[in-house]
Structures are given as structure tokens and as C-alpha cells.
Design a protein around this motif. Structure first.
Motif, PDB file in Angstrom:
ATOM      1  N   GLU A 268       0.831  -1.203   0.000  1.00 30.99           N
ATOM      2  CA  GLU A 268       0.000   0.000   0.000  1.00 30.99           C
ATOM      3  C   GLU A 268       0.866   1.254   0.000  1.00 30.99           C
ATOM      4  O   GLU A 268       0.557   2.236  -0.684  1.00 30.99           O
ATOM      5  N   GLN A 269       1.944   1.248   0.760  1.00 31.99           N
ATOM      6  CA  GLN A 269       2.819   2.414   0.811  1.00 31.99           C
ATOM      7  C   GLN A 269       3.475   2.664  -0.536  1.00 31.99           C
ATOM      8  O   GLN A 269       3.730   3.818  -0.910  1.00 31.99           O
ATOM      9  N   LYS A 270       3.689   1.609  -1.284  1.00 33.42           N
ATOM     10  CA  LYS A 270       4.315   1.749  -2.600  1.00 33.42           C
ATOM     11  C   LYS A 270       3.297   2.252  -3.626  1.00 33.42           C
ATOM     12  O   LYS A 270       3.595   3.160  -4.414  1.00 33.42           O
ATOM     13  N   ARG A 271       2.098   1.663  -3.620  1.00 24.93           N
ATOM     14  CA  ARG A 271       1.079   2.018  -4.619  1.00 24.93           C
ATOM     15  C   ARG A 271       0.411   3.356  -4.329  1.00 24.93           C
ATOM     16  O   ARG A 271       0.035   4.082  -5.247  1.00 24.93           O
ATOM     17  N   LEU A 272       0.241   3.676  -3.045  1.00 28.83           N
ATOM     18  CA  LEU A 272      -0.541   4.849  -2.654  1.00 28.83           C
ATOM     19  C   LEU A 272       0.285   5.842  -1.846  1.00 28.83           C
ATOM     20  O   LEU A 272      -0.196   6.450  -0.893  1.00 28.83           O
ATOM     21  N   LEU A 276      -1.372   8.137   1.089  1.00 27.13           N
ATOM     22  CA  LEU A 276      -1.149   7.785   2.499  1.00 27.13           C
ATOM     23  C   LEU A 276      -0.144   8.694   3.184  1.00 27.13           C
ATOM     24  O   LEU A 276      -0.273   8.998   4.365  1.00 27.13           O
ATOM     25  N   LYS A 277       0.905   9.101   2.458  1.00 24.95           N
ATOM     26  CA  LYS A 277       1.915  10.033   2.976  1.00 24.95           C
ATOM     27  C   LYS A 277       2.491   9.591   4.321  1.00 24.95           C
ATOM     28  O   LYS A 277       2.711  10.395   5.225  1.00 24.95           O
ATOM     29  N   GLY A 278       2.706   8.299   4.464  1.00 22.57           N
ATOM     30  CA  GLY A 278       3.325   7.781   5.680  1.00 22.57           C
ATOM     31  C   GLY A 278       2.466   7.852   6.922  1.00 22.57           C
ATOM     32  O   GLY A 278       2.978   7.727   8.042  1.00 22.57           O
ATOM     33  N   SER A 279       1.159   8.041   6.773  1.00 23.90           N
ATOM     34  CA  SER A 279       0.280   8.195   7.931  1.00 23.90           C
ATOM     35  C   SER A 279       0.010   6.855   8.608  1.00 23.90           C
ATOM     36  O   SER A 279       0.046   5.803   7.977  1.00 23.90           O
TER      37      SER A 279
END
Length: 466
Positions: A268-272, A276-279
Motif C-alpha cells: 500500500e505504501q508503494k502504490r498509494l 497515504l503520505k506515511g500516515s
């Protein structure tokens, strides 16, 4: 909210100030353009959804019987409307519906929803914290070239589905059933919009610090982070795969209630990354096994950011099925199961005003239920529509405050008689089909395409000469 009054009065009370300030031309009557004012057309489109006879002809029949007399009294009317001598043909009314600006209808629906919610909150019908069920559903419409251009048909494992379809996400008040104007988009095709994207748009319009109750489809990082960023609390069920990260941390067996941090997965961190901005989201992970007689046990895996007791959260999630009942009411009582409009704009206006009609009934039921001491959700919606319709017919002939009060008391008595029954036991036998449907050949195109195929076949297969 006035104690006595029908749906038409409630509609006028919620919208008239907005009409005068933002849509003044809707109150103007010009015989040169049409016999119908825009405000009257909006009300008649609501009546279509609540009348015993649906459709355009049902709206005109209701108009002839005086079910729009209060709107006409406020806005005025042309001579054919005042004398009820207008034509039985529906073409004029249909054209008047088509001329309604979609953006004005959308704004009006928001005004109705907000006004009804405010009235019920001030009457202490709703709870202290706003709580909403969030879920989506699919709606079908007439297959036309215009509808297909915006709403492509879906597909199953065999073929393309015949009718155009749209996907809509709703937010329904947990206690009263009031719905916000839904967010909607194409269900399939190049312009398809996912339910999570629609839900993120929807929750931006919710009251501050609302509690969102959602099923597994919405238990993903971008939804939870979006809700947390807007200051909302969540109660969401997790799929087994998404709960794995928390289950691996649980050392004790059985029921669990532990503080956790929701961290998006590496994928998810890679795709979005931009979304997400690390939240992360701080919350609680709850595992609870529900014991059921004659049924297998259910293991609930929940994530929540509220500090309410587990028992309260379990009861709240158990009531999530109420929104499924609301969808049934919208589709089969308010007649949204299939929309016959030929253009996308008209389909969207029908959807929006059908929800406004649904809200007017819910508001009257909630106010009446408070007076008689019944939970609003314990009253049959389909029978409540009939009660609201009866109240409207009686109110047309009211001549005194005493008669007005008697009509309201009659409505309250009806509410006490249409409570939903308490189910004594659940079905224990296997689910079976009671009767088989007729086996017809599936139509994959429009009727005109089928006629063209038939004509070509007739031209190819010529009768033999003797």
C-alpha cells in the motif's frame, strides 16, 4: 419540528427559504414555458416515490387529487393547474422534469438532509455523537445510448449484463435511518469509480467527529486514514488477511481488546504513497467470538478508534444490517430498483430526489416514534410510507387546528400498530429454492437490436416456392 404536519409541509419548511435565496426562478410560473413551476416539479418527483401509483402518471393523478395543494398555495400556479384541467398526457411533466438543473437538485437534496437532521437533533431524537452506517449498492437503469455513454453495463462470468449500472455509497444515521445524499459513479467501464473512492468523498460531508460503522470492504488503509484525517472515529470489520498483522501480535487466546497502531502494508505504501503520505492510525483491535445456537460461531475481527466499551461496539456492529434493510426500502418501497429514465442526468435526479423522499418519511416516523416511545428503527418503513400518504390525504381537507391535531394523533396510532415483529427464532433448515424460474433465452442487446436480427433472419430464410 412542528408536531403536526405532513410530508408536504415538512418539505416546504425545509426548502422554501433556500428556494427564495438560491433558486428564485423555481418559484416563477410562466404559461409561455410550461404549466409546471420547477418547485412543483421537484415535489411531484418526490410524490412519485411515495405514491401508491408510481411513475409520471401517478404524479399527475396525485396532483389532480390535491396532494400538491400546499406547494401550489405557496408558489402559485397556472390556470390549468389551479382548475385541475391539465392534460392527462405525461409529456409536459416529463419535459419539465428534464429541464430541472442537476446542480440545483443536488444542492436542494443537501438542504433537505441537513434541515431534517438539524430538526431531529434539536428534538433529541438522535444520539449525542453522530453515528452512520457506510455501505454501497448497485442500481440499474434503462439501456440507452446516452446512459451507456456514462454508465457502462457490468459483466458476469457469462456475458455482458443488459442494463446500464451505477454504484452508489450511502451514509445512514444509525438511530433514525436518515440518509445523506449518496455519492455515485460508474459501476463498470473506463470511468468506473470504486466504492472506497466514493466513500471518501461522502465522509467529507458528514458532521464533525462522526462515528463510521463499516464492513470489511472499507477496512483498508486509505479509508481509515482519510476518516482519521477528517476527525471521524471508525468501527470497521477486518478480513482475515488484513487482521493477520494484529493476530500475530496477540499472545492470549479467546476474546481480545488491545491497543494497536494501524500501519499501511509495504504494498500500500508503494502504490498509494501520494495518498497515504506515511500516515498511521492509533486504535484498538478487538477479536470476539459470537456464539449462536444451531449455527456455527462467528469470529468478529474489528478495528476501532473509539474508546467505547466492547459490548457497546458489538451491539453497534450487530445493527449494521439495518443499512441492508434500508437498501431494500430504497429499492423496493421507494422504487429505485430500476430507473427508467433515458438520460444520465435524469437518472441522477431521480436517485437524488428518491433519497429526499425517503428522508421525509424517515423524519416523520422518527418524530412520531419519539412521541409514542418507540425506536424509529422498530417501525416498518413500507407501512410507514402508507401512513405518511394517508396523513397527507387527510391534511388536504383540514379546516381547524383541532382536526389537524386529530389527524396527527391518528398517524401516531398507526405507528404503534406497524411495529416490526420480534423474530422468535432464526431459520435452522437448509436454504432451498421454493420454485424454479421460467427458462427464457437471455437478451444481450437492446430490443431494437433484437428486432433487427429478426428482420435479417426473415430476409435470409425466404419461404420455398412450390
Amino acid at each position: 419540528m412542528s408536531t403536526y404536519g405532513d410530508a408536504e409541509e415538512l418539505f416546504i419548511d425545509c426548502t422554501w427559504a433556500w428556494f427564495e435565496e438560491n433558486w428564485r426562478e423555481a418559484l416563477l410560473v410562466s404559461r409561455e414555458i410550461d404549466v409546471f413551476s420547477s418547485a412543483l416539479v421537484v415535489w411531484l418527483m418526490i410524490v412519485e416515490r411515495l405514491g401508491s401509483r408510481g411513475g409520471l402518471s401517478g404524479a399527475l393523478e396525485a396532483l389532480r387529487e390535491g396532494e400538491a395543494s400546499k406547494v401550489i398555495e405557496r408558489v402559485g400556479a397556472t390556470k390549468p393547474i389551479r382548475n385541475r384541467s391539465f392534460s392527462e398526457h405525461t409529456s409536459g411533466y416529463s419535459k419539465a422534469r428534464g429541464r430541472l438543473p442537476l446542480e440545483k437538485v443536488t444542492a436542494l437534496a443537501d438542504v433537505v438532509s441537513a434541515a431534517l437532521q438539524k430538526k431531529l437533533t434539536s428534538s433529541k431524537v438522535t444520539g449525542k455523537q453522530p453515528a452512520y452506517f457506510i455501505d454501497g449498492s448497485m442500481f440499474s437503469m434503462e439501456r440507452t445510448a446516452e446512459n451507456l455513454s456514462r454508465y457502462a453495463p457490468g459483466r458476469n462470468q457469462y456475458r455482458e449484463i443488459h442494463n446500464s449500472q451505477l454504484s452508489a455509497v450511502f451514509a445512514h444515521d444509525v438511530r433514525t435511518g436518515l440518509a445523506l445524499r449518496p455519492e455515485y459513479g460508474a459501476y463498470r467501464g473506463e470511468t468506473a469509480v470504486g466504492e472506497v473512492t466514493l466513500a471518501k468523498r461522502l465522509i467529507e460531508r458528514l458532521p464533525e467527529r462522526s462515528l463510521l460503522v463499516m464492513d470489511r470492504a472499507f477496512g483498508i488503509s486509505q479509508m481509515l486514514i482519510a476518516a482519521d484525517g477528517l476527525g471521524h472515529e471508525v468501527l470497521v470489520r477486518l478480513s482475515g488477511a488484513r487482521a493477520t498483522r494484529f493476530l500475530s501480535q496477540c499472545k492470549k487466546k479467546g476474546n481480545v481488546d488491545e491497543a494497536v497502531t494501524w500501519v499501511p502494508s509495504a504494498d500500500e505504501q508503494k502504490r498509494l504513497a501520494d495518498v497515504l503520505k506515511g500516515s498511521t492510525v492509533e486504535g484498538r483491535f478487538i477479536r470476539h467470538t459470537v456464539k449462536r445456537k444451531r449455527y456455527r460461531d462467528i469470529e468478529l475481527l474489528l478495528f476501532t478508534t473509539t474508546q467505547a466499551p466492547v459490548a457497546e461496539l458489538l451491539e453497534l456492529y450487530r445493527r449494521r444490517q439495518d443499512i441492508e434493510t434500508d437498501f431494500r426500502s430504497l429499492k423496493y418501497t421507494v422504487n429505485l430498483d430500476f430507473m427508467y429514465s433515458k438520460t444520465p442526468d435524469m437518472v441522477e435526479k431521480e436517485l437524488i430526489l428518491a433519497v429526499a423522499a425517503y428522508n421525509l418519511v424517515r423524519a416523520l416516523v422518527a418524530r412520531g416514534a419519539k412521541e409514542v416511545g418507540i425506536e424509529p428503527r422498530k417501525i416498518s418503513f413500507s407501512r410507514a410510507v402508507s401512513a405518511v400518504r394517508t396523513l397527507g390525504r387527510y391534511s388536504v381537507t383540514e379546516t381547524s387546528p383541532a382536526e389537524r391535531k386529530r389527524n396527527w394523533q391518528r398517524f401516531l396510532k398507526q405507528l404503534t400498530q406497524i411495529k416490526l415483529p420480534t423474530r422468535a427464532s432464526f431459520r435452522s433448515e437448509p436454504r432451498k429454492i421454493a420454485r424454479n424460474k421460467a427458462q427464457w433465452v437471455t437478451m444481450t442487446g437492446t430490443r431494437e437490436e433484437e428486432r433487427q436480427k429478426l428482420r435479417l433472419l426473415e430476409q435470409t430464410v425466404k419461404p420455398s416456392r412450390k
